[in-house]
Design an enzyme around this catalytic site. Sequence first.
Site, short mmCIF file in Angstrom:
data_model
loop_
_atom_site.label_atom_id
_atom_site.label_comp_id
_atom_site.label_asym_id
_atom_site.label_seq_id
_atom_site.Cartn_x
_atom_site.Cartn_y
_atom_site.Cartn_z
N VAL A 50 -16.80 -44.00 46.57
CA VAL A 50 -18.17 -43.62 46.23
C VAL A 50 -18.47 -44.09 44.82
CG1 VAL A 50 -18.10 -41.56 47.70
CG2 VAL A 50 -17.50 -41.36 45.26
N SER A 51 -19.72 -43.96 44.43
CA SER A 51 -20.12 -44.24 43.06
C SER A 51 -19.72 -43.08 42.16
CB SER A 51 -21.64 -44.42 42.98
OG SER A 51 -22.09 -45.47 43.79
N HIS A 104 -21.09 -56.41 41.42
CA HIS A 104 -20.02 -57.13 42.11
C HIS A 104 -20.16 -58.65 42.02
CE1 HIS A 104 -18.35 -53.39 43.15
NE2 HIS A 104 -19.08 -53.11 44.20
#
Length: 320
Positions: free
Chosen positions: A55-56, A191
């Site tokens: 998760v973040s 990313h």
Amino acid sequence: MALSLAISPCPNDTFVFDALVHGRVPGAPPVEVTFADVDVTNTAAERGAFDLVKVSYAALPWLLDDYHLLPCGGALGRGCGPLVLTRGTEAQDATTDGTTTAGGATTDASTATGPASTATRPASAAGGAGRADRVDLSGATVAVPGDRTTAYLLFRLWSAGQPPARIEIVPFHEIMPGVAAGRYDAGLVIHEARFTYHRHGLTALVDLGEWWEADTGLPIPLGAILARKGTVDPVAAADWIRESVRQAWADPSASRGYVLAHAQEMEPDVVDRHIGLYVNEFTADLGDAGFAAVEALLGRAADAGLVPQTSNSLATAWTS
């Protein structure tokens, strides 16, 4: 009984978890994998949908009642922060006062059909990834990859006082094409976009990682690994993940096929750069600096009223 694991298909995740997923970690249970973007896993974790889940870090305040934060396996580092991108076709001409203006007429973001960016920044930032100086996006529509992503939380902290006119939640893979096509004035990306945004004719207005590191001196906390309470022993899970990371580093060729199979047509050199940037010493162990970075991020966000206050020290949350 198999454990359920949710990660992204990004090369850093498949590289890190390859040995665990494929039964090469001694003592670890079988693992069933679900691949999903982090915005999806953030929401799924609120429902307790997975035993282990990526998760973040920005989502932790809503999740720590039901999950342990593990001290390994996630994405945290330096020089790997989110970028704010705009169309590179907008001329960036130095003005007499030393600023650089991203061209295009100023237009109400709610009715804009072209780039119409009103962003300004110092001329020294032009052409590269951008220094972490203020950029005025107050008239812009900005595409972001999720409302509880770390990227968006960093963006909100950075843009406090001059928020954009409109935010649109957009699947990550649609952000750069959307900015290039003029559907959005700017886009927030993470990313592999760090390595590929030029191909879309885009320009980086600001590197939020540079801003964060300059402001705090700390690494950038992006993605966390959580273990569901009552289902997974967090100490054992951390041991499994660390062994999976150790094997990945010891023999990168063992995971190569798995990584490339899920790399969404990413070129091998981009895959290698992605892994090299996001799989680092903090992947094996957050350590004091890693936990300090997470606590700084969530503490600042809580003080700004952007997230709930976390009650426990994150340095002990993974075993409490």
